[in-house]
Motif scaffolding. Structure first.
Motif, PDB file in Angstrom:
ATOM      1  N   GLU A  65      -5.278 -58.699  81.913  1.00 39.57           N
ATOM      2  CA  GLU A  65      -5.924 -58.484  80.619  1.00 39.57           C
ATOM      3  C   GLU A  65      -6.908 -57.339  80.749  1.00 39.57           C
ATOM      4  OE1 GLU A  65      -8.931 -61.218  79.333  1.00 39.57           O
ATOM      5  OE2 GLU A  65      -8.058 -61.285  77.322  1.00 39.57           O
ATOM      6  N   ALA A  66      -6.967 -56.452  79.772  1.00 36.42           N
ATOM      7  CA  ALA A  66      -7.867 -55.300  79.836  1.00 36.42           C
ATOM      8  C   ALA A  66      -8.398 -54.974  78.452  1.00 36.42           C
ATOM      9  CB  ALA A  66      -7.136 -54.089  80.407  1.00 36.42           C
ATOM     10  N   GLU A  67      -9.619 -54.462  78.429  1.00 33.19           N
ATOM     11  CA  GLU A  67     -10.191 -53.926  77.193  1.00 33.19           C
ATOM     12  C   GLU A  67      -9.827 -52.459  77.108  1.00 33.19           C
ATOM     13  OE1 GLU A  67     -14.546 -52.849  76.390  1.00 33.19           O
ATOM     14  OE2 GLU A  67     -14.342 -54.850  75.512  1.00 33.19           O
ATOM     15  N   ILE A  68      -9.196 -52.062  76.019  1.00 34.06           N
ATOM     16  CA  ILE A  68      -8.681 -50.702  75.873  1.00 34.06           C
ATOM     17  C   ILE A  68      -9.466 -49.977  74.794  1.00 34.06           C
ATOM     18  CG2 ILE A  68      -6.680 -49.289  75.278  1.00 34.06           C
ATOM     19  CD1 ILE A  68      -4.918 -51.592  76.248  1.00 34.06           C
ATOM     20  N   VAL A  69      -9.970 -48.798  75.124  1.00 32.52           N
ATOM     21  CA  VAL A  69     -10.590 -47.904  74.148  1.00 32.52           C
ATOM     22  C   VAL A  69      -9.684 -46.693  74.005  1.00 32.52           C
ATOM     23  CG1 VAL A  69     -12.594 -46.522  73.556  1.00 32.52           C
ATOM     24  CG2 VAL A  69     -12.895 -48.674  74.767  1.00 32.52           C
TER      25      VAL A  69
ATOM     26  N   ILE B 250      -1.599 -57.203  71.872  1.00 25.10           N
ATOM     27  CA  ILE B 250      -2.942 -56.744  71.515  1.00 25.10           C
ATOM     28  C   ILE B 250      -3.596 -57.833  70.678  1.00 25.10           C
ATOM     29  CG2 ILE B 250      -4.317 -54.960  70.386  1.00 25.10           C
ATOM     30  CD1 ILE B 250      -2.042 -53.007  70.829  1.00 25.10           C
ATOM     31  N   HIS B 251      -4.691 -58.380  71.162  1.00 26.01           N
ATOM     32  CA  HIS B 251      -5.358 -59.476  70.460  1.00 26.01           C
ATOM     33  C   HIS B 251      -6.003 -58.988  69.168  1.00 26.01           C
ATOM     34  CE1 HIS B 251      -4.696 -62.416  73.538  1.00 26.01           C
ATOM     35  NE2 HIS B 251      -5.288 -61.668  74.464  1.00 26.01           N
TER      36      HIS B 251
ATOM     37  N   LYS C  59     -10.980 -50.130  69.566  1.00 22.26           N
ATOM     38  CA  LYS C  59     -11.036 -50.899  70.803  1.00 22.26           C
ATOM     39  C   LYS C  59     -10.324 -52.236  70.589  1.00 22.26           C
ATOM     40  CE  LYS C  59     -15.005 -51.047  72.860  1.00 22.26           C
ATOM     41  NZ  LYS C  59     -16.399 -51.405  73.226  1.00 22.26           N
ATOM     42  N   ALA C  60      -9.661 -52.725  71.661  1.00 25.46           N
ATOM     43  CA  ALA C  60      -8.993 -54.017  71.584  1.00 25.46           C
ATOM     44  C   ALA C  60      -8.861 -54.601  72.978  1.00 25.46           C
ATOM     45  CB  ALA C  60      -7.619 -53.878  70.934  1.00 25.46           C
ATOM     46  N   VAL C  61      -8.462 -55.890  73.042  1.00 28.18           N
ATOM     47  CA  VAL C  61      -8.280 -56.594  74.310  1.00 28.18           C
ATOM     48  C   VAL C  61      -6.856 -57.095  74.388  1.00 28.18           C
ATOM     49  CG1 VAL C  61      -9.028 -58.540  75.741  1.00 28.18           C
ATOM     50  CG2 VAL C  61     -10.690 -57.282  74.357  1.00 28.18           C
TER      51      VAL C  61
ATOM     52  N   ASP D  21      -4.404 -62.164  78.351  1.00 29.37           N
ATOM     53  CA  ASP D  21      -4.874 -62.576  79.673  1.00 29.37           C
ATOM     54  C   ASP D  21      -3.799 -63.378  80.377  1.00 29.37           C
ATOM     55  OD1 ASP D  21      -6.199 -63.297  81.885  1.00 29.37           O
ATOM     56  OD2 ASP D  21      -7.729 -64.522  80.912  1.00 29.37           O
TER      57      ASP D  21
ATOM     58  N   THR E  36     -12.749 -49.655  86.077  1.00 27.73           N
ATOM     59  CA  THR E  36     -12.321 -48.750  85.019  1.00 27.73           C
ATOM     60  C   THR E  36     -10.929 -48.219  85.313  1.00 27.73           C
ATOM     61  OG1 THR E  36     -14.606 -48.077  84.709  1.00 27.73           O
ATOM     62  CG2 THR E  36     -12.925 -46.685  83.716  1.00 27.73           C
TER      63      THR E  36
END
Length: 594
Positions: A507-511, A541-542, A552-554, A557, A588
């Motif tokens: 799971e990753a937070e994407i900008v 994509i949540h 931005k999205a997460v 997981d 990062t």
């Protein structure tokens, strides 16, 4: 010097009224009034010293931690006092990982008092004795006159104390070189490392190229490493004085390792790999004076910001432009640096005094961005960059270094070679722990997710033999007759006690910094995580169906590894390497579109 820099560091603070940032003499003025030490025109104790408004100039109060020490004077200390001063110097050198800065003529609260000529001479003599006691050398960086509350000239002297730690061969600093194609990156490195100016047609860069097509096109397509040394007195050591890299290492107490990255857009993935894999301490962003911000300059700047790599800027080719063109390019850079996405304070370096101040403030605040204007052909202002690199302290403190060394061994594999009569050799960076000759490690993951045992036969740093490798250092390790076919870039060599695990989904937070279209489920990308460079697919994509530039999205997981390990969801059978990115607060990664 830009007045905004003084505002950034709290101006000329009263005791306890600002951050303990250390010596920034330039921002306080050469003497007399500091301009912000109290109400304008106020006289100390009611005494009138003529028409001057003698407000006392201050530096920030001395910090207990760090490598900057204030001393009012060091005149004929007793034996007990001398031993205490030597112990204090050892502490400051340890905090600065081999470098310390002494401000002579300054009280502990930061008041710039100054010393008369005889007292200053005696203080420097005592400081020299202290340095000899610990095996260090001293270099006077600059002197300043202050006329506060005195009719006689009084001076403040700033001194650099340098000593290579007993457990190291030299101090090491890695600098990644970024910039658009044809901005002069390789040429500048050739001038710095070879000691000869360019002829205007790229002669200085020829020794840096690794492939024939690079020589023919004049464009870097791979990652190369160049070294620049400084001895204990701050003098440059390069190939003009030494024939081999081994001689440069032996003669230097501080080494600058330049990581020359590609500037052309089609080699952007190579540049990303260099920034994420080789863990640079800072970056040098090169901008051509005649073209300004063009091509991949903005992309490279965005990468440095996203990966939180501190950077300074060099404006090259000033010999090809009129002064007004150079000024326009500098103004353009200042506008970009002040934008909300950057939040930087540009600092134009025009003198040696500015270079000293810039080096100290660059290490103390991530917001300060020095800007140099120079020419690799005429050599204009080239010495200012050398002064900056010589004084630039390590950007990680000794406590962080010790914490990394106490962890289990983890070495990232970036390069793989076969050397005759030596066997398989791997190159990379030790991200944590300590590695010694003869250590038993495990390497992986292989195609089936296993880790294989191996032995470290020998270690080399900058082509010189080294018995012990410490966290944060780059080196090559000889593995003897270990089968090279079992190795590939992106693997890690770790201590068996670490019990490494792997996973294929995370799971990753994407900008989304920039993309021409929307980012949605099913996108195929290349993930750069440390030394891992692998294709991946976005599964979910949540809370959103798609992303646009700046959003931005997460992701989902499904991480099957430990919390501190990160890898990619792969396309194909190759498994990504679990990898905690070196010294970053948050791991990062960057995505490169297929």
């Amino acid at each position: 010097m830009d007045s905004r820099v003084s505002e950034l560091f709290g101006g000329c603070c009263r005791p306890g009224g600002g951050p303990a940032m250390g010596g920034t003499l330039k921002a306080r003025g050469a003497g007399g009034s500091s301009g912000c030490g109290g109400p304008k025109g106020k006289k100390k104790n009611g005494r009138n010293r003529g028409s001057k408004a003698n407000n006392p100039p201050y530096l920030p109060p001395e910090a207990e931690d760090g490598n900057i020490e204030y001393k009012l004077k060091l005149v004929n200390p007793s034996q007990y006092r001398f031993e205490h001063l030597v112990t204090q110097m050892k502490w400051r050198l340890q905090e600065g990982r081999g470098e310390a800065v002494y401000q002579i003529g300054v009280e502990d609260n930061g008041l710039l008092v100054g010393l008369a000529e005889e007292e200053m001479r005696a203080s420097l003599k005592t400081l020299h004795r202290m340095a000899e006691k610990v095996g260090a050398d001293i270099t006077v960086l600059r002197e300043r006159e202050v006329d506060y509350d005195s009719d006689m000239p009084r001076k403040i002297t700033e001194v650099l104390v340098r000593k290579v730690p007993d457990n190291q061969q030299f101090l090491d600093l890695r600098v990644a070189v970024l910039g658009n194609v044809d901005s002069g990156k390789s040429t500048l490195l050739g001038v710095l490392t070879q000691g000869e100016l360019d002829n205007g047609r790229g002669r200085a860069r020829l020794n840096l190229f690794r492939h024939l097509h690079e020589i023919q096109s004049g464009r870097t397509s791979s990652i190369s490493f160049e070294i620049l040394g400084f001895n204990s007195k701050g003098e440059v050591v390069n190939y003009s004085d030494s024939r081999t890299a081994e001689e440069i290492c032996e003669s230097s107490s501080k080494m600058i390792t330049f990581i020359d990255l590609a500037g052309h857009h089609k080699y952007l993935h190579t540049t990303i790999f260099g920034l994420t894999s080789y863990c640079p301490d800072c970056a040098l962003l090169l901008v051509s004076a005649n073209t300004g911000i063009a091509g991949t300059t903005r992309e490279h700047l965005g990468l440095a910001l996203a990966l939180k790599v501190p950077f300074f800027i060099v404006v090259s080719k000033v010999d090809l432009c009129a002064k007004t063109t150079v000024e326009r390019t500098v103004r353009q850079l200042e506008r970009v640096l002040k934008q909300p996405g950057c939040h930087k304070v540009p600092m134009l370096v025009t003198s040696e005094d500015d270079a000293v101040t810039a080096a100290q403030q660059f290490a103390q605040s991530p917001n300060v961005t020095p800007i140099f204007t120079l020419s690799s052909v005429s050599g204009e202002s080239l010495d200012l960059l050398k002064v900056f690199l010589n004084i630039l302290p390590p950007l990680t403190n000794s406590k962080e270094q010790e914490e990394l060394m106490q962890q289990l061994t983890e070495f990232q594999v970036d390069e793989i070679y076969t050397v005759p009569e030596v066997g398989t050799v791997v190159g990379g960076t030790l991200s944590s722990g300590i590695c010694r000759e003869g250590d038993q490690l495990v390497v992986g993951p292989t195609d089936d997710g296993c880790f294989l045992e191996l032995k470290v036969c020998s270690i080399q740093r900058n082509r010189s033999a080294c018995r012990v490798l410490r966290a944060g250092q780059a080196a090559t390790l000889a593995l003897g007759d270990f089968d090279r076919a079992l190795l590939r870039k992106g693997m890690v060599m770790v201590s068996p006690e670490m019990n490494p695990t792997i996973c294929s989904v995370f799971e990753a937070e994407i900008v989304l910094l920039f993309h021409a279209t929307t980012f949605r489920r099913g996108f195929q990308v290349t993930v750069h995580v440390g030394n891992v460079r692998q294709t991946a697919v976005v599964e979910k994509i949540h809370a959103k169906d798609k992303l646009r530039t700046g959003e931005k999205a997460v992701g989902e997981d499904r991480n099957q590894g430990s919390v501190q390990q990160l890898c990619a969801h792969l396309v194909g059978s190759i498994l990504a390497t679990p990898w905690p990115v070196y010294w970053r607060e948050l791991t990062t990664a960057t995505l490169d579109w297929l």
